[in-house]
Enzyme design. Structure first.
Site, PDB file in Angstrom:
ATOM      1  N   GLY A   1       7.259 -12.722  -6.851  1.00  0.00           N
ATOM      2  CA  GLY A   1       8.615 -12.531  -6.336  1.00  0.00           C
ATOM      3  C   GLY A   1       9.492 -11.605  -7.159  1.00  0.00           C
ATOM      4  N   SER A   2       8.900 -10.655  -7.889  1.00  0.00           N
ATOM      5  CA  SER A   2       9.766  -9.759  -8.675  1.00  0.00           C
ATOM      6  C   SER A   2      10.554  -8.817  -7.758  1.00  0.00           C
ATOM      7  CB  SER A   2       8.951  -8.963  -9.705  1.00  0.00           C
ATOM      8  OG  SER A   2       8.141  -8.004  -9.093  1.00  0.00           O
TER       9      SER A   2
ATOM     10  N   HIS B   1       4.479  -1.228  -0.543  1.00  0.00           N
ATOM     11  CA  HIS B   1       3.062  -1.139  -0.899  1.00  0.00           C
ATOM     12  C   HIS B   1       2.941  -0.378  -2.220  1.00  0.00           C
ATOM     13  CE1 HIS B   1      -1.234  -0.953  -0.375  1.00  0.00           C
ATOM     14  NE2 HIS B   1      -1.193   0.325  -0.706  1.00  0.00           N
TER      15      HIS B   1
HETATM   16  C1  GRF Z   1       3.974  -5.658  -5.245  1.00  0.00           C
HETATM   17  O1  GRF Z   1       3.144  -4.849  -6.033  1.00  0.00           O
HETATM   18  C2  GRF Z   1       4.095  -5.110  -3.858  1.00  0.00           C
HETATM   19  O2  GRF Z   1       4.007  -3.718  -3.815  1.00  0.00           O
HETATM   20  C3  GRF Z   1       2.932  -5.731  -3.154  1.00  0.00           C
HETATM   21  O3  GRF Z   1       2.818  -7.018  -3.687  1.00  0.00           O
HETATM   22  C4  GRF Z   1       3.378  -7.037  -4.999  1.00  0.00           C
HETATM   23  C5  GRF Z   1       4.399  -8.113  -5.004  1.00  0.00           C
HETATM   24  O4  GRF Z   1       4.934  -8.320  -6.266  1.00  0.00           O
HETATM   25  N1  GRF Z   1       3.124  -5.713  -1.726  1.00  0.00           N
HETATM   26  P1  GRF Z   1       6.142  -9.337  -6.446  1.00  0.00           P
HETATM   27  O5  GRF Z   1       5.683 -10.663  -5.874  1.00  0.00           O
HETATM   28  O6  GRF Z   1       7.322  -8.788  -5.717  1.00  0.00           O
HETATM   29  O7  GRF Z   1       6.345  -9.389  -7.929  1.00  0.00           O
END
Ligand code: GRF
Length: 221
Positions: free
Chosen positions: A15-16, A112
């Site tokens: 969830g960053s 992505h």
């Molecule tokens: C990110 O690298 C995003 O591009 C991909 O999944 C990852 C999610 O990271 N779709 P976070 O959960 O938002 O940290």
């Protein structure tokens, strides 16, 4: 307050990106409001992030649904009950069924971790790293029925250095994700995205020149 764009954020993990959206909203650089966070994993760390900021969280575990469509119908219901206007996929590790995509036409976006259309699907960072590209990055796009094939809204580019590891590259990309996702949402909120065929134009954007970059840098050419 009421005219703020209403977001529903779908997560599965860390969830960053959710955190970045929350932070941009809280520091007033993103004019939107998160109405609901939906996680398909009860253990996703993003749930804790959402709760810490007083956001409504709904956990929908696909194990409890007969089919993928039933699961997506429940997601639609949850989004509609919370008056969501734009659906944000933020590390949501499921491909959406057409029933969900059709319920929110051009109102679902995803981020992505690669420069689409290169390296779609899982582990975009690793795919790019293993391929040996000199640049990679991230892409915010509308979601259609393919895997990472939707119209591209904004991309961020990062260099790949000889001394990089898959992890150091992924970290560099993630840092840019945290900038371009809130930016894309703000463009949507301002009704600045105009779709023309496969192209998403930015309405009334002043033309800015971006200089070509080279990696390794050109030596005197
Ligand atoms: C990110 O690298 C995003 O591009 C991909 O999944 C990852 C999610 O990271 N779709 P976070 O959960 O938002 O940290």
């Amino acid at each position: 307050m009421s005219d703020l764009l209403k977001l529903g954020v779908l997560i599965s993990g860390n969830g960053s990106n959710l955190q970045s959206i929350i932070d941009h909203i809280e520091n007033d650089s993103l004019k939107a409001t998160i109405k609901v966070v939906i996680s398909n994993d009860p253990d996703a760390f993003g749930i804790q992030r959402a709760k810490k900021h007083g956001l409504k969280v709904v956990v929908l575990n696909q194990k409890n649904f007969k089919s993928k469509e039933d699961f997506d119908l429940e997601i639609i219901k949850t989004l509609q009950e919370n008056s969501v206007e734009l659906v944000i996929l933020a590390g949501f590790m499921r491909v959406l069924s057409s029933v969900l995509i059709k319920a929110f036409p051009y109102k679902i976006i995803n981020i992505h971790p690669a420069l689409l259309p290169s390296f779609p699907g899982l582990h975009g960072q690793k795919q790019a790293f293993d391929y040996g590209v000199k640049f990679s990055g991230c892409t915010v796009h509308f979601v259609d029925e393919g895997v990472d094939t939707g119209l591209i809204i904004i991309q961020g580019v990062v260099p790949v250095y000889d001394e990089d590891t898959e992890e150091s590259l992924a970290k560099r990309i993630l840092k840019e994700e945290h900038k371009i996702y809130p930016q894309a949402i703000q463009l949507f909120a301002d009704d600045k995205l105009k779709i023309q065929g496969r192209k998403v134009r930015i309405k009334s954007a002043k033309k800015k020149t971006i200089n070509p970059i080279h990696n390794p840098p050109l030596g005197g050419f």
